[in-house]
Design a protein around this motif. Structure first.
Motif, short mmCIF file in Angstrom:
data_model
loop_
_atom_site.label_atom_id
_atom_site.label_comp_id
_atom_site.label_asym_id
_atom_site.label_seq_id
_atom_site.Cartn_x
_atom_site.Cartn_y
_atom_site.Cartn_z
N ARG A 132 -10.82 -9.60 -76.97
CA ARG A 132 -9.85 -9.69 -75.87
C ARG A 132 -10.52 -10.16 -74.58
O ARG A 132 -9.92 -10.89 -73.80
N SER A 133 -11.78 -9.76 -74.40
CA SER A 133 -12.43 -10.03 -73.11
C SER A 133 -12.74 -11.51 -72.89
O SER A 133 -13.09 -11.92 -71.80
N GLN A 134 -12.58 -12.33 -73.94
CA GLN A 134 -12.83 -13.76 -73.72
C GLN A 134 -11.69 -14.43 -72.94
O GLN A 134 -11.83 -15.54 -72.46
N TYR A 135 -10.56 -13.75 -72.83
CA TYR A 135 -9.44 -14.30 -72.08
C TYR A 135 -9.31 -13.59 -70.74
O TYR A 135 -9.74 -12.45 -70.59
N LYS A 136 -8.66 -14.26 -69.81
CA LYS A 136 -8.43 -13.61 -68.52
C LYS A 136 -7.38 -12.51 -68.67
O LYS A 136 -6.76 -12.37 -69.73
N VAL A 137 -7.16 -11.78 -67.60
CA VAL A 137 -6.20 -10.67 -67.68
C VAL A 137 -4.82 -11.15 -68.10
O VAL A 137 -4.15 -10.54 -68.94
N ASN A 138 -4.36 -12.24 -67.57
CA ASN A 138 -3.04 -12.78 -67.92
C ASN A 138 -1.94 -11.73 -67.78
O ASN A 138 -1.25 -11.38 -68.74
N ASP A 139 -1.76 -11.24 -66.57
CA ASP A 139 -0.86 -10.08 -66.46
C ASP A 139 0.61 -10.40 -66.71
O ASP A 139 1.43 -9.50 -66.83
N LYS A 140 0.93 -11.67 -66.85
CA LYS A 140 2.31 -12.01 -67.24
C LYS A 140 2.69 -11.38 -68.59
O LYS A 140 3.85 -11.11 -68.86
N ILE A 141 1.66 -11.22 -69.44
CA ILE A 141 1.92 -10.65 -70.78
C ILE A 141 2.56 -9.27 -70.67
O ILE A 141 3.34 -8.87 -71.53
N TYR A 142 2.23 -8.56 -69.61
CA TYR A 142 2.62 -7.14 -69.54
C TYR A 142 3.83 -6.90 -68.65
O TYR A 142 4.27 -5.77 -68.47
N LYS A 143 4.33 -7.98 -68.04
CA LYS A 143 5.45 -7.81 -67.10
C LYS A 143 6.77 -8.14 -67.76
O LYS A 143 6.88 -9.11 -68.52
N THR A 144 7.78 -7.34 -67.41
CA THR A 144 9.11 -7.65 -67.93
C THR A 144 9.62 -8.91 -67.25
O THR A 144 9.18 -9.27 -66.15
N ASN A 145 10.55 -9.56 -67.93
CA ASN A 145 11.20 -10.74 -67.35
C ASN A 145 10.23 -11.82 -66.93
O ASN A 145 10.47 -12.53 -65.96
N SER A 146 9.15 -11.94 -67.65
CA SER A 146 8.10 -12.83 -67.19
C SER A 146 7.88 -14.00 -68.16
O SER A 146 7.67 -15.13 -67.75
N ILE A 147 7.90 -13.71 -69.43
CA ILE A 147 7.77 -14.76 -70.44
C ILE A 147 9.05 -14.69 -71.30
O ILE A 147 9.54 -13.59 -71.59
N ASP A 148 9.56 -15.84 -71.69
CA ASP A 148 10.89 -15.88 -72.33
C ASP A 148 10.88 -15.39 -73.78
O ASP A 148 11.10 -16.16 -74.71
N MET A 232 -12.31 -5.04 -68.30
CA MET A 232 -13.25 -5.86 -69.08
C MET A 232 -12.94 -7.36 -69.01
O MET A 232 -13.76 -8.18 -69.42
N CYS A 233 -11.76 -7.73 -68.53
CA CYS A 233 -11.41 -9.16 -68.50
C CYS A 233 -11.49 -9.70 -67.08
O CYS A 233 -11.20 -8.99 -66.11
N GLU A 234 -11.83 -10.97 -67.02
CA GLU A 234 -11.83 -11.64 -65.72
C GLU A 234 -10.38 -11.68 -65.21
O GLU A 234 -9.47 -11.94 -66.00
N SER A 235 -10.22 -11.47 -63.92
CA SER A 235 -8.85 -11.50 -63.41
C SER A 235 -8.33 -12.94 -63.42
O SER A 235 -9.11 -13.89 -63.50
N GLY A 236 -7.03 -13.07 -63.37
CA GLY A 236 -6.45 -14.41 -63.33
C GLY A 236 -5.65 -14.73 -64.58
O GLY A 236 -5.40 -13.87 -65.43
N ASP A 237 -5.28 -16.00 -64.65
CA ASP A 237 -4.36 -16.44 -65.70
C ASP A 237 -4.93 -17.71 -66.32
O ASP A 237 -5.19 -18.68 -65.63
N ASP A 238 -5.15 -17.70 -67.63
CA ASP A 238 -5.65 -18.91 -68.30
C ASP A 238 -4.62 -19.48 -69.27
O ASP A 238 -4.94 -20.32 -70.10
N ASN A 239 -3.43 -18.92 -69.19
CA ASN A 239 -2.30 -19.43 -69.99
C ASN A 239 -2.42 -19.10 -71.48
O ASN A 239 -1.60 -19.55 -72.28
#
Ligand SMILES: O=C(O)C(=O)C[C@]1(C(=O)O)C=C[C@@H](O)C=C1
Length: 368
Positions: A132-148, A232-239
């Motif tokens: 998991r730590s090879q990807y950024k945090v990608n907090d969109k994954i955990y938010k409601t109404n964020s990914i379709d 453990m993950c770098e902050s930010g979004d790598d899609n």
């Protein structure tokens, strides 16, 4: 077509099909229980009638051995008396051995064996965290109404988070093949589990029945999203929402198993010192229980071992046999995917304490 893409609406399709699984309610004492259980997940399975059996032609024969189907049939086919069913029984009766679906878990209750299992689980957890730590945090994954995602909260109509969608989808698959009939597995959405497609295993009765009431997955999910991932993950979004989300599902399932394994640890400890534990349980002394079950020397060993394992697993190993002392001490070799101390720290701060919470929760109800 995937079931998810078929008919995701606000209908509570899953709630009617839990009868083939061991019933697990969210823990009443879990203060952090989220509202996720009010979400629902609908799919092409909508409209399944509530099954009392798995989807198998041999249903009558095998159903006798299903301790999860609420028919009160024992493995030998006799009905349990209500008094005996409310007491712990160590594994199943001898007749269960003839049952092709019988899994003898009685050995699990020896503390050494329980600890061995925890040690083995470390390997999977550490690998999963490193992945998991090879990807950024990608907090969109955990938010409601964020990914379709095609998944909505039944009450509010709000689109669920991608992690909820992925977990629910995974549990639809795993649930069919009896993952959640096992006493060491806990669904994140137990109310939505599908019917089984293969006969349930007969695990006998290894734990006190209060174990069925303990499921702290809501707390675990919250802890994972708020502490483990950013820890453990770098902050930010790598899609990389799909790849990171798949890693999350894997991590969450493994961590959930490890933490709920506290039930087995607690049962083993109770059996080793029944008088001491019973005394504290009668007084409902949670702090006293926490003190009695805590073993600082073992915790120190866990942290040291997890650090070492994370150091080994977190490196690119080449074709030469690695020299352990060099791997762990030579700074030249220390190009870790994630710093081993970070993984050990997460274990120490979150995974072990929550395993202990499960132990206390189980023990407090152990004499009920
Ligand atoms: O091995 C034990 O005795 C456990 O209770 C398990 C565990 C752990 O989570 O690793 C938890 C509490 C103890 O203090 C030590 C270790």
């Amino acid at each position: 077509m995937s079931s998810s893409s078929a008919l995701c609406s606000c209908l509570s399709s899953g709630s009617s099909v839990t009868s083939t699984h061991r019933r697990r309610r969210a823990s009443s004492s879990s203060s952090l229980t989220s509202s996720s259980s009010s979400s629902s997940f609908s799919s092409s399975r909508r409209g399944f009638s509530p099954p009392s059996v798995y989807l198998n032609k041999n249903k009558n024969k095998n159903n006798i051995n299903n301790k999860n189907n609420n028919t009160s049939s024992s493995s030998s086919g006799r009905r349990r008396s209500s008094s005996s069913s409310s007491k712990l029984k160590v594994c199943a009766a001898m007749s269960s051995i003839d049952d092709p679906n019988f899994a003898d878990l009685s050995d699990r209750l020896k503390l050494d064996n329980v600890r061995q299992s925890l040690i083995r689980q470390e390997d999977s957890i550490i690998f999963a965290l490193i992945e998991r730590s090879q990807y950024k945090v990608n907090d969109k994954i955990y938010k409601t109404n964020s990914i379709d995602v095609p998944c909505y909260d039944a009450k509010t109509g709000v689109r669920s988070s991608m992690i909820e969608f992925m977990l629910r989808e995974r549990e639809q698959m795993d649930g069919k093949i009896r993952r959640y009939t096992s006493p060491d597995e806990h669904a994140f959405y137990p109310e939505s589990l599908p019917p089984l497609v293969i006969p349930p295993m007969n695990f006998g009765e290894v734990l006190h029945e209060c174990a069925l009431k303990i499921n702290i997955n809501d707390r675990i999910k919250e802890m994972y999203v708020e502490n483990i991932v950013p820890g453990m993950c770098e902050s930010g979004d790598d899609n990389n929402y799909g790849s990171a989300g798949l890693c999350d599902v894997n991590c969450l399932q493994l961590i959930s198993r490890r933490i709920h394994y506290g039930k087995f640890v607690a049962e083993a400890k109770f059996r080793a010192q029944p008088d001491e534990y019973s005394d504290l349980i009668r007084k409902q002394d949670g702090n006293g229980l926490m003190q009695l079950l805590t073993n600082q020397a073992v915790e120190d060993r866990v942290v040291a071992r997890v650090t070492n394992k994370a150091a080994f697993y977190g490196q690119d190993i080449n074709e030469e046999v690695p020299d352990a002392s060099k791997v762990l001490t030579n700074p030249e070799n220390q190009k870790y995917k994630v710093a081993p101390e970070i993984i050990a720290d997460l274990y120490f701060k979150w995974i072990m304490p929550m395993t202990k919470d499960v132990q206390v929760e189980y023990l407090l109800q152990r004499l009920d």
